[in-house]
Motif scaffolding. Sequence first.
Motif, PDB file in Angstrom:
ATOM      1  N   TYR A  86       0.825  -1.205   0.000  1.00  0.00           N
ATOM      2  CA  TYR A  86       0.000   0.000   0.000  1.00  0.00           C
ATOM      3  C   TYR A  86       0.865   1.263   0.000  1.00  0.00           C
ATOM      4  CZ  TYR A  86      -4.801  -1.659   0.450  1.00  0.00           C
ATOM      5  OH  TYR A  86      -6.039  -2.189   0.206  1.00  0.00           O
ATOM      6  N   ILE A  87       1.918   1.252   0.790  1.00  0.00           N
ATOM      7  CA  ILE A  87       2.804   2.421   0.852  1.00  0.00           C
ATOM      8  C   ILE A  87       3.427   2.695  -0.506  1.00  0.00           C
ATOM      9  CG2 ILE A  87       4.959   3.294   1.839  1.00  0.00           C
ATOM     10  CD1 ILE A  87       4.176   1.804   4.437  1.00  0.00           C
ATOM     11  N   ASP A  91       2.843   6.036  -2.683  1.00  0.00           N
ATOM     12  CA  ASP A  91       3.986   6.825  -3.145  1.00  0.00           C
ATOM     13  C   ASP A  91       3.928   7.032  -4.655  1.00  0.00           C
ATOM     14  OD1 ASP A  91       5.008   7.138  -0.617  1.00  0.00           O
ATOM     15  OD2 ASP A  91       6.458   5.492  -0.787  1.00  0.00           O
ATOM     16  N   ASP A  92       3.549   5.984  -5.383  1.00  0.00           N
ATOM     17  CA  ASP A  92       3.461   6.081  -6.849  1.00  0.00           C
ATOM     18  C   ASP A  92       2.388   7.084  -7.285  1.00  0.00           C
ATOM     19  OD1 ASP A  92       5.461   4.218  -7.110  1.00  0.00           O
ATOM     20  OD2 ASP A  92       4.103   2.524  -7.473  1.00  0.00           O
ATOM     21  N   LEU A  93       1.349   7.236  -6.442  1.00  0.00           N
ATOM     22  CA  LEU A  93       0.276   8.174  -6.765  1.00  0.00           C
ATOM     23  C   LEU A  93       0.632   9.618  -6.406  1.00  0.00           C
ATOM     24  CD1 LEU A  93      -2.822   6.106  -5.539  1.00  0.00           C
ATOM     25  CD2 LEU A  93      -2.223   6.643  -7.912  1.00  0.00           C
ATOM     26  N   GLY A  94       1.771   9.781  -5.741  1.00  0.00           N
ATOM     27  CA  GLY A  94       2.208  11.126  -5.385  1.00  0.00           C
ATOM     28  C   GLY A  94       2.063  11.464  -3.922  1.00  0.00           C
ATOM     29  N   GLY A  95       1.814  10.471  -3.090  1.00  0.00           N
ATOM     30  CA  GLY A  95       1.667  10.710  -1.661  1.00  0.00           C
ATOM     31  C   GLY A  95       0.229  10.582  -1.211  1.00  0.00           C
ATOM     32  N   VAL A  97      -1.920  12.715   0.242  1.00  0.00           N
ATOM     33  CA  VAL A  97      -2.873  13.758  -0.140  1.00  0.00           C
ATOM     34  C   VAL A  97      -3.352  13.538  -1.566  1.00  0.00           C
ATOM     35  CG1 VAL A  97      -3.182  16.226  -0.551  1.00  0.00           C
ATOM     36  CG2 VAL A  97      -1.946  15.454   1.480  1.00  0.00           C
ATOM     37  N   ALA A  98      -2.408  13.239  -2.462  1.00  0.00           N
ATOM     38  CA  ALA A  98      -2.773  12.984  -3.858  1.00  0.00           C
ATOM     39  C   ALA A  98      -3.654  11.746  -3.970  1.00  0.00           C
ATOM     40  CB  ALA A  98      -1.510  12.811  -4.700  1.00  0.00           C
ATOM     41  N   ALA A  99      -3.358  10.722  -3.171  1.00  0.00           N
ATOM     42  CA  ALA A  99      -4.157   9.490  -3.207  1.00  0.00           C
ATOM     43  C   ALA A  99      -5.590   9.756  -2.768  1.00  0.00           C
ATOM     44  CB  ALA A  99      -3.515   8.426  -2.318  1.00  0.00           C
ATOM     45  N   ILE A 100      -5.751  10.592  -1.742  1.00  0.00           N
ATOM     46  CA  ILE A 100      -7.097  10.949  -1.281  1.00  0.00           C
ATOM     47  C   ILE A 100      -7.826  11.742  -2.356  1.00  0.00           C
ATOM     48  CG2 ILE A 100      -8.396  12.333   0.390  1.00  0.00           C
ATOM     49  CD1 ILE A 100      -6.224  11.632   2.457  1.00  0.00           C
ATOM     50  N   GLU A 101      -7.138  12.709  -2.943  1.00  0.00           N
ATOM     51  CA  GLU A 101      -7.758  13.547  -3.965  1.00  0.00           C
ATOM     52  C   GLU A 101      -8.185  12.745  -5.186  1.00  0.00           C
ATOM     53  OE1 GLU A 101      -4.711  16.425  -4.584  1.00  0.00           O
ATOM     54  OE2 GLU A 101      -5.419  17.759  -2.967  1.00  0.00           O
ATOM     55  N   GLN A 102      -7.456  11.681  -5.490  1.00  0.00           N
ATOM     56  CA  GLN A 102      -7.783  10.839  -6.638  1.00  0.00           C
ATOM     57  C   GLN A 102      -8.836   9.780  -6.305  1.00  0.00           C
ATOM     58  OE1 GLN A 102      -4.172   9.397  -8.742  1.00  0.00           O
ATOM     59  NE2 GLN A 102      -3.069  11.037  -7.665  1.00  0.00           N
ATOM     60  N   GLY A 103      -9.263   9.747  -5.039  1.00  0.00           N
ATOM     61  CA  GLY A 103     -10.294   8.804  -4.642  1.00  0.00           C
ATOM     62  C   GLY A 103      -9.793   7.404  -4.361  1.00  0.00           C
ATOM     63  N   TYR A 104      -8.475   7.233  -4.343  1.00  0.00           N
ATOM     64  CA  TYR A 104      -7.918   5.888  -4.145  1.00  0.00           C
ATOM     65  C   TYR A 104      -8.250   5.330  -2.768  1.00  0.00           C
ATOM     66  CZ  TYR A 104      -4.495   2.205  -3.307  1.00  0.00           C
ATOM     67  OH  TYR A 104      -3.904   1.015  -2.969  1.00  0.00           O
TER      68      TYR A 104
END
Length: 221
Positions: A86-87, A91-95, A97-104
Motif C-alpha cells: 500500500y505504501i 507513493d506512486d500516486l504522489g503521496g 494527499v494525492a491518493a485521497i484527492e484521486q479517490g484511491y
Amino acid sequence: AHQPLVNAVRTTIQARVAVLVGCQSLHTNWYDEALSLPTEHAARLALRTQQVIGYESGVADIVDALGGSYAVEALTDRIEQGARGYIRKIDDLGGMVAAIEQGYVQREIQNTAYQTQLQIERGERVIVGVNEFQTDDEQPIEILRVDPKLEREQVERVRAVRARRDEAEARAACARITEAARGDDNLVPLILDAVKAYATVGEISDAMRDVFGEHVENVTL
C-alpha cells in the motif's frame, strides 16, 4: 447490534489475543457500542472485561507468551508485506494527499466493505447472530438516553464563558490562526493561545475553515 450479549465473547477473545501479542492500549466497549453511547452499566462491563483478563487469566504474567509462534510470525509478515504494498502504491500516486484527492483511499475502503458484506450475505463469513444462529425473540436492551436539558445547560455555560472573557483577545487569537493557516506556520501554539483566551472549539474551527474549507468526500464507483 444483533444479540449484543454475544459481543462479550467476541471482545473478550479479541482483547485477550491483543494482550498476548503485546498490545499497549485497548478498549473493550462491547455491549451497546453498535446501538448508542455506552451506558454506565456498559462502561463498567468494559472495565471488568479488561480486569478479568489482566488479573485472572494470567496472560499478563508473561512478557511475550506467543513469541516464536509460527502462526503469529506468518500473519505479521503478511501484514507487513501488505502494508508495504500500500505504501508503494500511495507513493506512486504522489503521496497520501494525492491518493485521497484521486479517490484511491475511499475506493479501497468501499471495495473492502462491499466484498466483506458479500461474504456475509453469501454465508462465506459467519457472523454469529447475524447471518447464522439468528433468533426471533431478541429482547430490547436499555440504551443511553441523554437528557435534552443537558444541551440547554451546556449552551448557557458557553454563553457565560463568552460573557466574561476578553472578547477582543479571543477574536484576535482566532484571527492569528486564520492568518497563519494561509502559510506554513505551526498552528498548534496559536490554537493553544486561542484556548487560553477562551475561544470556543467552534470559533477555532471556523478560523481554520475560512482557509481550508470543509472536507467533501469523494464518491467513487
